[in-house]
Design an enzyme around this catalytic site. Structure first.
Site, short mmCIF file in Angstrom:
data_model
loop_
_atom_site.label_atom_id
_atom_site.label_comp_id
_atom_site.label_asym_id
_atom_site.label_seq_id
_atom_site.Cartn_x
_atom_site.Cartn_y
_atom_site.Cartn_z
N ALA A 41 0.80 -1.23 0.00
CA ALA A 41 0.00 0.00 0.00
C ALA A 41 0.83 1.28 0.00
O ALA A 41 0.33 2.35 -0.35
CB ALA A 41 -0.95 0.00 1.20
N GLY A 44 -1.01 -7.70 -9.41
CA GLY A 44 -0.32 -6.96 -10.47
C GLY A 44 1.18 -7.16 -10.42
O GLY A 44 1.88 -6.85 -11.36
N PRO A 53 -0.25 -9.48 -15.96
CA PRO A 53 1.04 -8.80 -16.14
C PRO A 53 0.87 -7.33 -16.46
O PRO A 53 1.77 -6.53 -16.22
CB PRO A 53 1.67 -9.53 -17.33
CG PRO A 53 0.90 -10.79 -17.50
CD PRO A 53 -0.46 -10.54 -16.94
N ASN A 54 -0.30 -6.97 -17.00
CA ASN A 54 -0.55 -5.55 -17.29
C ASN A 54 -2.05 -5.28 -17.17
O ASN A 54 -2.85 -5.95 -17.83
CB ASN A 54 -0.05 -5.21 -18.68
CG ASN A 54 0.17 -3.71 -18.82
OD1 ASN A 54 -0.71 -2.93 -18.44
ND2 ASN A 54 1.31 -3.31 -19.32
N PHE A 55 -2.41 -4.32 -16.32
CA PHE A 55 -3.82 -3.99 -16.12
C PHE A 55 -4.27 -2.85 -17.04
O PHE A 55 -5.41 -2.42 -16.95
CB PHE A 55 -4.08 -3.62 -14.66
CG PHE A 55 -4.27 -4.81 -13.77
CD1 PHE A 55 -5.44 -5.55 -13.82
CD2 PHE A 55 -3.28 -5.21 -12.90
CE1 PHE A 55 -5.63 -6.66 -13.01
CE2 PHE A 55 -3.46 -6.33 -12.08
CZ PHE A 55 -4.64 -7.05 -12.15
N HIS A 98 11.11 1.10 -19.03
CA HIS A 98 10.50 1.43 -17.74
C HIS A 98 11.38 2.39 -16.94
O HIS A 98 12.55 2.58 -17.25
CB HIS A 98 10.28 0.15 -16.91
CG HIS A 98 9.12 -0.67 -17.38
ND1 HIS A 98 9.21 -1.54 -18.45
CD2 HIS A 98 7.83 -0.74 -16.95
CE1 HIS A 98 8.04 -2.11 -18.64
NE2 HIS A 98 7.18 -1.65 -17.75
N LYS A 125 12.28 0.05 -11.31
CA LYS A 125 11.58 -1.22 -11.52
C LYS A 125 12.45 -2.38 -11.05
O LYS A 125 13.65 -2.44 -11.37
CB LYS A 125 11.22 -1.38 -12.99
CG LYS A 125 10.47 -2.66 -13.29
CD LYS A 125 9.88 -2.67 -14.68
CE LYS A 125 9.25 -4.01 -15.01
NZ LYS A 125 8.30 -4.48 -14.02
P1 NAP Z 1 7.12 -0.32 -5.33
O1 NAP Z 1 6.87 1.15 -5.40
O2 NAP Z 1 8.48 -0.81 -4.97
O3 NAP Z 1 6.04 -0.90 -4.32
C1 NAP Z 1 6.08 -2.18 -3.75
C2 NAP Z 1 5.64 -1.99 -2.30
O4 NAP Z 1 5.37 -3.27 -1.72
C3 NAP Z 1 6.73 -1.31 -1.44
O5 NAP Z 1 6.12 -0.35 -0.59
C4 NAP Z 1 7.28 -2.51 -0.65
O6 NAP Z 1 7.85 -2.13 0.58
C5 NAP Z 1 6.00 -3.31 -0.44
N1 NAP Z 1 6.20 -4.71 -0.07
C6 NAP Z 1 7.25 -5.53 -0.34
N2 NAP Z 1 7.02 -6.76 0.19
C7 NAP Z 1 5.81 -6.70 0.80
C8 NAP Z 1 5.02 -7.65 1.54
N3 NAP Z 1 5.46 -8.89 1.76
N4 NAP Z 1 3.82 -7.27 2.01
C9 NAP Z 1 3.36 -6.02 1.82
N5 NAP Z 1 4.07 -5.07 1.13
C10 NAP Z 1 5.25 -5.41 0.64
O7 NAP Z 1 6.75 -1.02 -6.72
P2 NAP Z 1 5.61 -0.61 -7.78
O8 NAP Z 1 6.18 0.25 -8.84
O9 NAP Z 1 4.39 -0.16 -7.04
O10 NAP Z 1 5.36 -2.03 -8.47
C11 NAP Z 1 4.92 -3.15 -7.70
C12 NAP Z 1 4.83 -4.36 -8.62
O11 NAP Z 1 3.80 -4.14 -9.58
C13 NAP Z 1 6.09 -4.66 -9.43
O12 NAP Z 1 6.25 -6.07 -9.54
C14 NAP Z 1 5.79 -4.05 -10.79
O13 NAP Z 1 6.51 -4.68 -11.85
C15 NAP Z 1 4.32 -4.36 -10.89
N6 NAP Z 1 3.52 -3.55 -11.81
C16 NAP Z 1 2.50 -4.18 -12.44
C17 NAP Z 1 1.64 -3.49 -13.25
C18 NAP Z 1 0.47 -4.23 -13.89
O14 NAP Z 1 -0.33 -3.61 -14.61
N7 NAP Z 1 0.33 -5.53 -13.65
C19 NAP Z 1 1.82 -2.12 -13.45
C20 NAP Z 1 2.88 -1.48 -12.80
C21 NAP Z 1 3.71 -2.20 -11.96
P3 NAP Z 1 9.44 -1.74 0.63
O15 NAP Z 1 9.62 -0.60 -0.31
O16 NAP Z 1 9.66 -1.40 2.05
O17 NAP Z 1 10.18 -2.99 0.16
#
Ligand code: NAP
Length: 248
Positions: A11, A78, A105-107, A134, A138
């Protein structure tokens, strides 16, 4: 009308924050838990979350999904980094659960269409390569979208002769990663969000199919579709396109 009780994992992350805002802005969903790293997952149970959205990290997501399957809570994922082995493990966990899981993989709607257009074009060209671009924070490469696109292209090209390529790598990695036989090149640049270009080549011509996500807002309509539909889709559903088909 009772609202869908939604929890968010990750979150405090970039995507997780956007999901919390999007869920709060709807009329039919209620944000009941917003957890990040080191928070206690049992709060998802005590808050009565019916659907949990996971945008965490490839190293965290599997344990989160195991918890959700064991506690019969639907999951919308996601987070990227899934291969076919991990997917089949997760499918088994949710087959044994009363809950379902959607992994996309992509929403982004335009990204899903980009993948479908690429699969449609794939049998008509000798060569194809993927360039995914990206932001530099990432966690993984290649992106989940690029992997998924390569798999769809490979399926659409099955039975075709191998792509012409007489080049030998002088430096390892110069021709990118090989994903299902498709070269994938990963670029990480400050200022970018999420972008991908699929380039096809045939005799005397080429075709480029490009998708650009300028803002994380672009993923939210797809996430909310999954939140609303996950209860109706038994087991594992992989790819937002399968939920869009339910609309028609
Ligand atoms: P981000 O900013 O690094 O956010 C991830 C968050 O999850 C961080 O706050 C992290 O904390 C926290 N976290 C890590 N382990 C956790 C756990 N066990 N329980 C709860 N929270 C936890 O990354 P993001 O850019 O939001 O991307 C997140 C993921 O979504 C990536 O895998 C990215 O490739 C993917 N993504 C997917 C889509 C889609 O459409 N499917 C689109 C964009 C991104 P810390 O920072 O303290 O480690």
């Amino acid at each position: 009308m009772s609202k869908i009780k939604v929890g968010v994992l990750g979150a405090k992350g970039r995507m997780g924050q956007a999901v919390c805002t999007a869920v709060t802005a709807t009329n039919d969903c209620e944000l009941v838990a917003a957890l990040d790293l080191n928070d206690d997952l049992s709060e998802l149970v005590s808050s009565g979350a019916e659907v949990v959205v996971d945008f965490t990290t490839p190293s965290s997501v599997e344990a989160n999904l195991r918890f959700l399957a064991e506690h019969n809570i639907h999951a919308v994922v996601g987070t990227t980094g899934f291969d076919s082995e991990k997917l089949s493990k997760i499918a088994k966990q949710f087959d044994a659960s009363k809950a379902n899981v959607v992994i996309a993989p992509n929403f982004g709607l335009a990204a899903v269409l980009m993948m479908q257009f690429a699969a449609k074009a794939a049998p008509h060209f000798e060569s194809v390569e993927i360039i995914e671009l990206h932001h530099p924070r990432k966690a993984d490469a290649p992106s989940g979208t690029a992997r998924r696109t390569a798999e769809l292209i490979a399926q659409a090209r099955s039975g075709m002769t191998a792509m012409p390529d007489a080049t030998s790598d002088v430096l390892p990695g110069a021709r990118g990663a090989n994903v299902a036989g498709v070269p994938v090149h990963s670029i990480r640049l400050q200022g970018l969000v999420a972008h991908q270009e699929v380039v096809f080549g045939g005799p005397g011509e080429s075709l480029s199919i490009r998708h650009d996500s300028y803002d994380r807002e672009s993923f939210m309509p797809g996430v909310l579709i999954a939140v609303r539909k996950v209860a109706q889709t038994p087991g594992l559903t992989y790819g937002l396109e399968n939920l869009l088909a339910l609309d028609s």
